[in-house]
Motif scaffolding. Structure first.
Motif, short mmCIF file in Angstrom:
data_model
loop_
_atom_site.label_atom_id
_atom_site.label_comp_id
_atom_site.label_asym_id
_atom_site.label_seq_id
_atom_site.Cartn_x
_atom_site.Cartn_y
_atom_site.Cartn_z
N UNK A 53 31.11 23.67 64.02
CA UNK A 53 31.53 24.58 62.97
C UNK A 53 31.18 26.02 63.31
N UNK A 54 29.97 26.22 63.85
CA UNK A 54 29.56 27.57 64.24
C UNK A 54 30.39 28.08 65.41
N UNK A 55 30.69 27.19 66.37
CA UNK A 55 31.51 27.59 67.52
C UNK A 55 32.89 28.06 67.06
N UNK A 56 33.44 27.38 66.05
CA UNK A 56 34.73 27.80 65.53
C UNK A 56 34.65 29.02 64.63
N UNK A 57 33.45 29.34 64.14
CA UNK A 57 33.30 30.42 63.16
C UNK A 57 32.78 31.72 63.74
N UNK A 58 31.89 31.64 64.73
CA UNK A 58 31.22 32.85 65.23
C UNK A 58 32.22 33.83 65.84
N UNK A 59 33.08 33.34 66.73
CA UNK A 59 34.06 34.22 67.36
C UNK A 59 34.94 34.93 66.36
N UNK A 60 35.55 34.18 65.41
CA UNK A 60 36.40 34.83 64.41
C UNK A 60 35.68 35.87 63.56
N UNK A 61 34.43 35.58 63.12
CA UNK A 61 33.78 36.56 62.26
C UNK A 61 33.44 37.84 63.04
N UNK A 245 30.88 38.17 57.31
CA UNK A 245 32.24 38.05 56.80
C UNK A 245 32.44 38.86 55.53
N UNK A 246 31.48 38.78 54.62
CA UNK A 246 31.57 39.53 53.37
C UNK A 246 31.55 41.03 53.65
N UNK A 247 30.72 41.46 54.59
CA UNK A 247 30.66 42.90 54.94
C UNK A 247 32.00 43.39 55.49
N UNK A 248 32.65 42.57 56.31
CA UNK A 248 33.95 42.97 56.86
C UNK A 248 34.98 43.13 55.75
N UNK A 249 34.96 42.22 54.78
CA UNK A 249 35.89 42.32 53.65
C UNK A 249 35.58 43.54 52.79
N UNK A 413 44.18 46.21 64.46
CA UNK A 413 43.30 45.25 65.13
C UNK A 413 42.20 44.77 64.19
N UNK A 414 41.64 45.67 63.39
CA UNK A 414 40.62 45.26 62.43
C UNK A 414 41.21 44.27 61.40
N UNK A 415 42.45 44.54 60.98
CA UNK A 415 43.10 43.64 60.02
C UNK A 415 43.29 42.25 60.62
N UNK A 416 43.64 42.19 61.91
CA UNK A 416 43.72 40.89 62.58
C UNK A 416 42.34 40.23 62.62
N UNK A 417 41.32 41.06 62.74
CA UNK A 417 39.96 40.54 62.68
C UNK A 417 39.64 39.95 61.31
N UNK A 418 40.17 40.56 60.26
CA UNK A 418 39.96 40.02 58.92
C UNK A 418 40.61 38.65 58.79
N UNK A 419 41.78 38.50 59.37
CA UNK A 419 42.42 37.18 59.36
C UNK A 419 41.51 36.16 60.05
N UNK A 420 40.89 36.59 61.14
CA UNK A 420 39.96 35.70 61.84
C UNK A 420 38.70 35.46 61.02
N UNK A 421 38.29 36.46 60.22
CA UNK A 421 37.13 36.28 59.34
C UNK A 421 37.39 35.14 58.36
N UNK A 422 38.62 35.02 57.88
CA UNK A 422 38.93 33.90 56.98
C UNK A 422 38.73 32.57 57.71
N UNK A 423 39.07 32.53 59.00
CA UNK A 423 38.81 31.34 59.81
C UNK A 423 37.31 31.05 59.88
N UNK A 424 36.54 32.10 60.06
CA UNK A 424 35.10 31.94 60.22
C UNK A 424 34.45 31.45 58.94
#
Length: 503
Positions: A53-61, A245-249, A413-424
């Protein structure tokens, strides 16, 4: 499909090839980690679920941070080029760690891989989007779906083949294959660096100051230390992931207040979509946690009664169906448009939740068909992934396109990062909840245990997906009104585009 490919710009074709190589390299490692930690490093089921779970979450966040750095300091092309070089180093380290069954080196290796993912994950989509002229936005949406399909083809090959390779070249051999594949990507980016730099952002077109590189290097070392700490302290680490994740949002919300009036409405739509995507990607996270453990424990080793498949390769069905269904989904969109029926992206997301509900309903039903060998047919898992893949194709490609269309380019690019944050956020939440069905090692799986542990769990997930389908459909109406309001303001101002200088 061949005609569509021939119309793609050169840079788009290069980036789609990059996606294939990355998909094979990354998911070739991903598919082996569960058995690697369970068998080679002797982790428990609960600890293995949390690591995955962390492996799938750390990169996206961390990709929100990577997107911010690419947007404001080093450029999109450089972020991918550097990130892929670090990926290769991480895969090489993992191979060395596997050869000695070293837990510290294995954890450091996946920390390096997660850092590379965080730095580079958002920018390929930005480069791909910039490859298409403004008058080819429809082709861009189709290109995203095709790119997603090609990624899944590479992922499928790795998911299916790598577990078989373990018997011949062990875990380290597979990790070295991923290293070689990523080196091919690095080489391609160096050969075509001029073409790819040309579709980067403004910072790719100018040299980076030495002070920026020094700060980038120091920040990278600090981030690697944080990621390694997360994997070494998963109970506390998950809370840090939530906070990041919350900070990014919250940062994105602050950008909404600084945006022009029309963009305020558009970015408000993105905020709602982030909530929807967190809920959807919770189910995506279940595939590598609860569903994966369930299949490893119970799935038979024959598909359709004749095709050999290893239980740990169960997740290969997901990229297989995503690849097979990519072209039909593109055709379905075109057919609906010709018929004058073009539902909004949020409305399509509501349909995606219905497909997810069917998938997890079938998963719950499969628990009632355990044979005398305490196994279920692999055909059940294949059917589950069929419906989940349809949902994923809808959300995966269209979600990216929607976000890019709704935010200023200075935040792309940051917005794409937010999409990844949802994954995280959804991924780590999925892992935490999935530990509820973790079983002790060497337990004998009886019918009573299967029903008490798995049946109720998957049934609840299916019912929750149906509820989210209704909620998402209602929210789609809100999003449609916000988009219309933003367009009306834009037209009233008499501008062809929206000012981005204040963001």
């Amino acid at each position: 499909m061949s005609g569509f490919i021939s119309k793609l710009p050169l840079t788009a074709r290069l980036l789609i090839l990059r996606q294939f190589l990355w998909g094979a390299a990354f998911y070739g490692v991903y598919v082996l980690l569960t058995k690697y930690f369970l068998n080679e490093l002797n982790y428990s089921e609960a600890d293995t679920i949390m690591v995955l779970g962390a492996f799938g979450a750390v990169g996206p966040v961390f990709s929100a941070v990577g997107g911010f750095v690419a947007d404001r300091y080093i450029g999109a092309f450089r972020a991918v080029y550097i990130g892929y070089t670090i990926y290769a180093v991480g895969f090489l380290m993992l191979g060395i760690g596997a050869s000695t069954a070293s837990i510290p080196l294995s954890l450091m290796s996946i920390a390096v891989i997660c850092y590379a993912r965080g730095l580079s994950a958002t920018c390929p989509t930005v480069l791909l989007g910039n490859s298409f002229p403004d008058d080819q936005r429809d082709d861009f949406q189709k290109g995203l779906t095709f790119n997603y399909s090609i990624n899944n083809f590479g992922s499928f090959l790795a998911h299916y083949l790598f577990p078989f390779f373990v018997a011949y070249i062990a875990y380290q051999g597979n990790f070295y294959i991923s290293f070689a594949l990523m080196c091919c990507n690095v080489l391609m980016f160096w050969i075509f660096r001029r073409q790819l730099t040309a579709v980067g952002n403004d910072f790719d077109q100018r040299p980076v100051r030495k002070t920026v590189w020094v700060l980038f290097a120091l920040g990278s070392v600090a981030m690697l230390g944080v990621v390694f700490w997360i994997f070494s302290n998963l109970d506390e680490g998950k809370n840090l992931l939530y906070a990041l994740g919350v900070c990014a949002i919250l940062y994105f919300i602050s950008c909404i207040f600084k945006a022009s009036t029309a963009y305020k409405y558009r970015m408000g739509c993105v905020l709602i979509m982030l909530f929807i995507m967190i809920c959807f990607y919770f189910y995506y996270g279940q595939m590598m946690t609860s569903m994966n453990i369930y299949a490893i424990n119970l799935m038979g080793d024959r598909l359709l009664g004749i095709i050999p498949i290893l239980p740990e390769a169960n997740s290969a069905f997901n990229p297989l169906w995503c690849f097979v269904l990519g072209a039909p989904v593109i055709f379905a969109y075109s057919w609906l448009e010709k018929k004058g029926f073009n539902p909004t992206i949020p409305t399509k997301f509501a349909a995606a939740f219905v497909f997810t509900a069917i998938a997890f309903g079938l998963l719950a039903l499969s628990t009632q068909f355990v044979d005398e060998n305490s196994k279920i047919s692999a055909d059940w898992i294949m059917m589950v992934h069929f419906f989940q893949a349809i949902a994923e194709l809808i959300v995966g490609a269209l979600g990216v396109g929607f976000i890019l269309e709704m935010v200023p380019k200075t935040l792309s690019a940051f917005a794409m990062g937010l999409r990844a944050v949802t994954l995280s956020l959804s991924g780590i939440l999925a892992a935490v909840i999935s530990t509820k069905i973790a079983l002790p090692k060497d337990i004998e799986l009886t019918e009573e245990i299967v029903n008490s542990v798995y049946t109720g769990y998957f049934t609840k997930l299916a019912l929750a997906a149906l509820v989210m389908a209704v909620v998402t459909f209602m929210l789609s109406k809100v999003i449609a009104r916000l988009v219309a309001k933003g367009k009306a303001i834009e037209q009233a101002e008499g501008t062809a585009g929206l000012t981005e200088a204040s963001v």
